[in-house]
Design a protein around this motif. Structure first.
Motif, short mmCIF file in Angstrom:
data_model
loop_
_atom_site.label_atom_id
_atom_site.label_comp_id
_atom_site.label_asym_id
_atom_site.label_seq_id
_atom_site.Cartn_x
_atom_site.Cartn_y
_atom_site.Cartn_z
N UNK A 1 4.78 22.96 23.16
CA UNK A 1 5.60 21.75 23.08
C UNK A 1 5.54 21.04 21.74
N UNK A 2 4.80 21.61 20.79
CA UNK A 2 4.66 20.94 19.50
C UNK A 2 5.99 20.89 18.76
N UNK A 3 6.44 19.69 18.43
CA UNK A 3 7.67 19.47 17.67
C UNK A 3 7.45 18.29 16.73
N UNK A 4 8.19 18.27 15.64
CA UNK A 4 8.14 17.15 14.70
C UNK A 4 9.26 16.16 15.02
N UNK A 5 8.97 14.89 14.87
CA UNK A 5 9.96 13.85 15.11
C UNK A 5 10.81 13.63 13.86
N UNK A 6 12.11 13.52 14.01
CA UNK A 6 12.96 13.17 12.86
C UNK A 6 12.48 11.88 12.21
N UNK A 7 12.58 11.84 10.89
CA UNK A 7 12.10 10.67 10.14
C UNK A 7 13.03 10.45 8.95
N UNK A 8 14.14 9.81 9.20
CA UNK A 8 15.10 9.56 8.13
C UNK A 8 14.45 8.77 7.00
N UNK A 9 14.64 9.23 5.79
CA UNK A 9 14.05 8.55 4.64
C UNK A 9 14.73 7.22 4.39
N UNK A 10 13.94 6.18 4.21
CA UNK A 10 14.48 4.89 3.80
C UNK A 10 14.45 4.75 2.29
N UNK A 11 13.70 5.65 1.63
CA UNK A 11 13.56 5.62 0.17
C UNK A 11 13.57 7.06 -0.36
N UNK B 1 0.84 -1.19 0.00
CA UNK B 1 0.00 0.00 0.00
C UNK B 1 0.88 1.24 0.00
N UNK B 2 0.28 2.35 -0.43
CA UNK B 2 0.96 3.64 -0.47
C UNK B 2 0.17 4.64 0.36
N UNK B 3 0.88 5.34 1.24
CA UNK B 3 0.30 6.44 2.00
C UNK B 3 1.01 7.72 1.56
N UNK B 4 0.25 8.67 1.04
CA UNK B 4 0.82 9.92 0.54
C UNK B 4 0.53 11.03 1.55
N UNK B 5 1.57 11.48 2.22
CA UNK B 5 1.56 12.53 3.25
C UNK B 5 0.96 12.01 4.56
N UNK B 6 1.41 12.64 5.67
CA UNK B 6 1.10 12.07 6.99
C UNK B 6 0.64 13.09 8.01
N UNK B 7 0.16 14.24 7.56
CA UNK B 7 -0.48 15.17 8.48
C UNK B 7 0.45 15.82 9.49
N UNK B 8 -0.13 16.28 10.59
CA UNK B 8 0.55 17.12 11.57
C UNK B 8 1.29 16.36 12.66
N UNK B 9 1.01 15.08 12.83
CA UNK B 9 1.66 14.32 13.88
C UNK B 9 1.09 14.59 15.26
N UNK B 10 -0.15 15.04 15.34
CA UNK B 10 -0.79 15.34 16.62
C UNK B 10 -1.43 14.11 17.25
N UNK B 11 -1.77 13.13 16.44
CA UNK B 11 -2.27 11.83 16.88
C UNK B 11 -1.62 10.79 15.98
#
Length: 239
Positions: free
Chosen positions: A128-138, A41-51
């Motif tokens: 306290x809102x911050x984004x988590x690092x997400x190293x690209x695997x692709x 499956x493909x997920x395109x974009x992942x929103x704000x990361x709030x939930x």
């Protein structure tokens, strides 16, 4: 709040669903598309990361899922770190490892007077809102292919809104995930890293694409005719 209640899901076709975050300020309320493929499956974009988006997505049993970002702005990468397979524009790969405000504009969300209609959980603090690092695997570049087994998406580099913006186009079926390069809401070309000259080149390119349905980062999906109407209007007013 339970993840499934934070996200709103709509089924667009038997294979394609769109998720959004209805409690988020409309400026940052982006689309997240989940497409079922034969092999994955493909997920395109992942929103704000709030939930946790990974708890709301409904993947087919036993199939892997690749989560892909169309660009590094906060409303498209928030939950990317939750997924094992992470695709995104290789043009900004290093920034995905850092997720700093200068690239993601997370500070703009923290500066809002009314960022949310409801908080994602009790005690949530905007400061306290911050984004988590997400190293690209692709890491994805112009001309690369994302293969789901029964369909293949060509990667297109579409800068202008941001320097790293990419789109995913099924050249056989005409399904186009365009991110913020083009969508049926107000287009943004005045961010610090926007480039209007590059955006004009992107719009001219979009006019030549074999698109049946364009699924943009904001607003409703649109047919190819409506997409071209928006592209021509941008070229006209930015001339």
């Amino acid at each position: 709040m339970e993840a499934r209640k934070w996200f709103r899901r709509r089924q667009l076709t038997p294979e394609l669903a769109v998720y959004e975050e209805p409690f988020v300020n409309s400026f940052f309320r982006a689309n997240m598309f989940h497409l079922a493929g034969r092999d994955r499956d493909l997920l395109v974009d992942t929103g704000m990361g709030l939930a946790r988006l990974s708890e709301a997505i409904e993947p087919a049993a036993g199939k892997p899922l690749v989560a892909s970002a169309t660009h590094i702005h906060l409303d498209h990468v928030g939950s990317l770190h939750e997924f094992a397979e992470r695709a995104g524009p290789g043009y900004s790969a290093r920034s995905f490892e850092l997720m700093d405000d200068a690239k993601t504009y997370a500070d703009q969300f923290r500066d809002l007077d009314e960022p949310l209609a409801e908080p994602p959980e009790t005690g949530w603090q905007l400061a306290g809102y911050r984004l988590h690092p997400a190293k690209l695997t692709m890491p994805l570049f112009e001309g690369d292919v994302v293969d789901l087994g029964d369909r293949r998406f060509r990667v297109l580099h579409l800068p202008g809104h941001s320097p790293d913006s990419i789109g995913l186009l099924d050249e056989h079926d005409g399904l186009f995930f365009s991110g913020d390069a083009i969508h049926d809401q107000q287009l943004i070309d005045d961010l610090p890293d926007s480039d209007r000259r590059a955006y004009r080149e992107t719009m001219a390119r979009i006019l030549e694409l074999p698109v049946r349905i364009a699924c943009g980062g904001h607003g409703e999906a649109m047919d190819g005719e409506r997409m071209c109407e928006i592209a021509r209007a941008y070229l006209s007013r930015s001339a």
